[in-house]
Structures are given as C-alpha cells and as structure tokens.
Enzyme design. Sequence first.
Site, PDB file in Angstrom:
ATOM      1  N   LYS A 110      -6.337  -2.317  -8.391  1.00 41.62           N
ATOM      2  CA  LYS A 110      -7.193  -3.475  -8.114  1.00 41.62           C
ATOM      3  C   LYS A 110      -6.725  -4.724  -8.874  1.00 41.62           C
ATOM      4  O   LYS A 110      -6.998  -5.840  -8.469  1.00 41.62           O
ATOM      5  CB  LYS A 110      -8.643  -3.173  -8.496  1.00 41.62           C
ATOM      6  CG  LYS A 110      -9.194  -1.850  -7.966  1.00 41.62           C
ATOM      7  CD  LYS A 110      -9.845  -2.000  -6.657  1.00 41.62           C
ATOM      8  CE  LYS A 110     -10.659  -0.841  -6.099  1.00 41.62           C
ATOM      9  NZ  LYS A 110     -10.318   0.518  -6.337  1.00 41.62           N
TER      10      LYS A 110
HETATM   11  C1  LIG Z   1     -10.387   1.544  -5.411  1.00 40.41           C
HETATM   12  C2  LIG Z   1      -9.495   2.687  -5.610  1.00 40.41           C
HETATM   13  C3  LIG Z   1      -9.047   3.462  -4.529  1.00 40.41           C
HETATM   14  C4  LIG Z   1      -9.515   3.217  -3.109  1.00 40.41           C
HETATM   15  O1  LIG Z   1      -9.021   2.013  -2.580  1.00 40.41           O
HETATM   16  P1  LIG Z   1      -9.717   1.358  -1.312  1.00 40.41           P
HETATM   17  O2  LIG Z   1      -9.051   0.052  -1.121  1.00 40.41           O
HETATM   18  O3  LIG Z   1     -11.162   1.235  -1.634  1.00 40.41           O
HETATM   19  O4  LIG Z   1      -9.482   2.301  -0.174  1.00 40.41           O
HETATM   20  C5  LIG Z   1      -8.153   4.481  -4.782  1.00 40.41           C
HETATM   21  N1  LIG Z   1      -7.745   4.753  -6.039  1.00 40.41           N
HETATM   22  C6  LIG Z   1      -8.163   4.045  -7.100  1.00 40.41           C
HETATM   23  C7  LIG Z   1      -7.683   4.408  -8.454  1.00 40.41           C
HETATM   24  C8  LIG Z   1      -9.037   2.980  -6.922  1.00 40.41           C
HETATM   25  O5  LIG Z   1      -9.443   2.267  -7.985  1.00 40.41           O
END
Ligand SMILES: *Cc1c(COP(=O)(O)O)cnc(C)c1O
Length: 493
Positions: A110
């Site tokens: 993120k």
């Molecule tokens: C948010 C997240 C996901 C999922 O990603 P999306 O974009 O919501 O599908 C997978 N792995 C981790 C570690 C995350 O923080």
Amino acid sequence: MRFISTRGGDVAKNAAEAIVNGLAKDGGLYVPERFPSFKDALAEMVDEDYPTRAVRVLSAFLEEYDREKLYAACCKAYGQFEEGEPAPVVKMDDGYYVMELFHGPTLAFKDVALTLLPYLLREGCNLCGIDDTVLILVATSGDTGKAALEGFKNADGIKIMVFYPGEGVSEMQKRQMSVQEGENVSVLAVEGNFDDCQSAVKRIFSDKEAIRLLKEKNYILSSANSINFGRLCPQIVYYFSAYCDLVGAGEIELGDKVNFVVPTGNFGNILAGWYAKKMGLPIGKLICASNANNILTDFFASGKYDLHRPFFKTTSPSMDILISSNLERLVFECANRDAELTAARMKELAEKKQYTLSARENALLTKEFYANFAGEKEVSETIGNFFEEYDYPLDPHTAVAVAVHNGYVCETGDSKPTVILSTASPYKFPESVLHAMDVSFSGDGFDAAEKLEEETAVPIPMQITRLKTLPIRFAAKAEPNALLKEVLAFIER
Ligand SMILES: *Cc1c(COP(=O)(O)O)cnc(C)c1O
C-alpha cells in the site's frame, strides 16, 4: 481526461476532481473515460528509472498535473523506499520471479500508492480551486491504515482518521497504528470485522447531512481507500516496471506474455494489473489468489457474487474481505460500460446480498483471470516449503499467491514467465511465519521478529524495531454506529 461513475450518475471533469472526491457522488466508482495505449512506449520504458516510468503512466491519466512537479513528487515518494526502489523484482528460478512491494515506510504494498497520494490530493485541490481542509476517512483491514497515516501525517490542509476492526488485524499492524505520530491524525478500533468497518465509513460518505455539517466547518471528505483512482493509478506503474525490468535483464523478450499472481482482497491491486493489460502490457493470465474468504474464487467460477457465507479470520488479515469494492469497476467494464446495469447490480448486492453476471460476461472474465484460493493449512505449508526451497521467508499474504499459483501450474501446465506480487514483509506477521516454519518461540511479536531474523538471516527492518520505543497514542474503541460522532469530535480537537 474525464472520469465517469460506474453507476452513471456523476462525471468528474478530470483526474484531479476524481481524486479529490474519492467516491463518485452517486455512490459509484470513478473510471477513466478511456485507456491510453502504451504499446509504443514500452520499448523506451525499459531503460528508464522508476520515477520516470511512473510519470509516463500517471500523466497519461492525470493530464492536468504538471509533469515536472509530478516527477519531483514521485522521486520524493519513492525515495522513502529501500534503495529508492519501490518494486524490485527478485529471481527465484528461470521464469519465476517475486516482485517485492514491501520496502516502504510501513512494509506493505500500500505504501507504493500512499506515499504519493498526499501529493496527488493536495495538488488536486489546488487544480480544483478548493481551499477547505480535506478530511480523509479510511477503513482498513490492517495495512492501508498505517500506510495512509504515514503518508498523510503532518500534511498541510489535511486531516486523517483511520478505522480498523478491533479484533481483525495482526498484533504488529495494531501496534503500528496505535503509536502513530503526527498532529493531524486519529485512529479508532471499531467493533466488528472489516466489512462492518468499511460499511460504517461508507455510510458517512453517503450521509448528506454529515457532509453538510462538515462543509459548514470548512471540511470536505475524501478517501484514501483503493476506491480512489489516486490509489489505483500508481499501482498500474509497477506492472509496467516489472515487465520492463524483466526485458532489461534479458529474462524475457519484449512482447512475451507474463503472468502475474496477486493476493487479493478489495481487488485494487489486481485491477491495476488488468488496467495495465488494457493499456497494452503483454500480460497472459492475471491470477486472483484468495484466502479462505474465497468469494472471488466462486465469483469467477460461477459468475455469481454471493455474500451469503461465513467470514473467516485468517493469518492473512488484509485479505479477510467479503465485499470487494473494486470489483465494481471490473463488472462495469465487462458489462460493456453499461452503468444502468452496474447500478442495478450494486443495488441488488446491497439489498439481496448477491448478483449474477450473464454467461457471456462470465466467459469474458475467465479468459482474462484465473481465480482460486488457499486454506490456512496450505498457506502455512507453502511458507515452510518455500523457505526450504528458496531460503526466502514469505509473508502469509504472498504465500496465498504462491500456493494458488502452484495449483494453477498443476492444473493447466502453463509455463509462461510468472511474477508473484509480494505484498507484505514477513516481519509484519512474524508469529505466523515462524509457526509455518515450525520454529517455536516465546514472548510477543517483537521477540518473534528477533527469532525470525535468527532463522532467516533477513535483517529486521528498522520500521519494526522502532515501534517498540514509541508510546501508545490511540487505544479507543467504538461501535460502528458511533463513527460520525467520533469524526466530529476529532475535527473539533
Ligand atoms: C491490502 C493487501 C492485500 C489485498 O490487496 P487488494 O488491493 O485489497 O486486493 C494483499 N496483501 C496485503 C499485505 C495487503 O496489505
């Protein structure tokens, strides 16, 4: 470029407006009016550095943003990553790679979008002539919250409030958020699971009276969740970047197809990959990997999105999601951009907890995506086996992707070059990783992290060790119905 709502009731005149608004006014999601083609640009991008690649992709959508300022913002954002590389690709074997998206300030993918979003939002306000304070409300399944807090802390003209499911995040994730620094931040645990939390926050966004009240106090609402196009757009970049890196390293030839495997929750990350494909990136299959909350697996198999099912807490909490928000954008595209139909389906989802695609739409999807899931036992075994084979500790989210890809190869024999998207550092989930590696330890998460370092010789990131020394600032918990009250109290502080 204009942005249209998936539900047909709103148009943003440019990306700046779509980013500032976050969610479209009719409750839908903004999508770009068209997808620019990068077929011809790809060869040139091979020799470029990450910020240059990023500006190319971003400015194709964010046409009104000044390119030089955007480049400076990208350099600043990605300078916060280890060695200035937000998306290094590591080779495991011939044709088998891991893209490490977790070297940023909060150790999850993120960060790639959320280190840049504050700039996109601030500049977006300038471009739209808005001088109200922007109030960001975030519902998090664990990683978005911390990444958003770090991105927005002490940003001028912005306040941010993060809500997480009280019992739904890992110890390290909770610790990361509760010690958050910054004058303009607040964090609150919400009773219930992530879907309860996300729904409660969405209710504030669609509460006209709340919006009026906030406006009176010179606040406008915006979102840092992946429903915001400003989140999605920077994620498109690393698909291009990984591909170009593989070409540059001589691992593939320009034009070869590559599969990407994405551990999926809210469908933001994998949707960005699909957007990259629509822009001309030679992607074979996009592999949608779910944990025990396998609603997406069933959706791709049957065309039916069905919320009538139990919710599981797993060792990959950031994927413990049943209402996968960004899927709306995919459904909109495969309905040939029929907004009326998309709106009707989302209404059906809200009222009857399900909707179904036509057979034609479903066939379209299965051509582009492969979807499957890995249960808890399989995830744990995958971490153990992968470490034995490659000496490489996987976090549980990434392990879901590896497990699903293993199954995919057995099932189909597809041997195209493959990139696994690694979305978090194993140090965010040291207890689960040690358990999977069959290593016992005693003590708390920090003790587990030290043990993991001993076992793997991968150094503990200082983002983890630093947490230990910071005081807890946020420990409050609230009912989902009390969030608006908490928001109003926060801005009065
Ligand atoms: C948010 C997240 C996901 C999922 O990603 P999306 O974009 O919501 O599908 C997978 N792995 C981790 C570690 C995350 O923080």
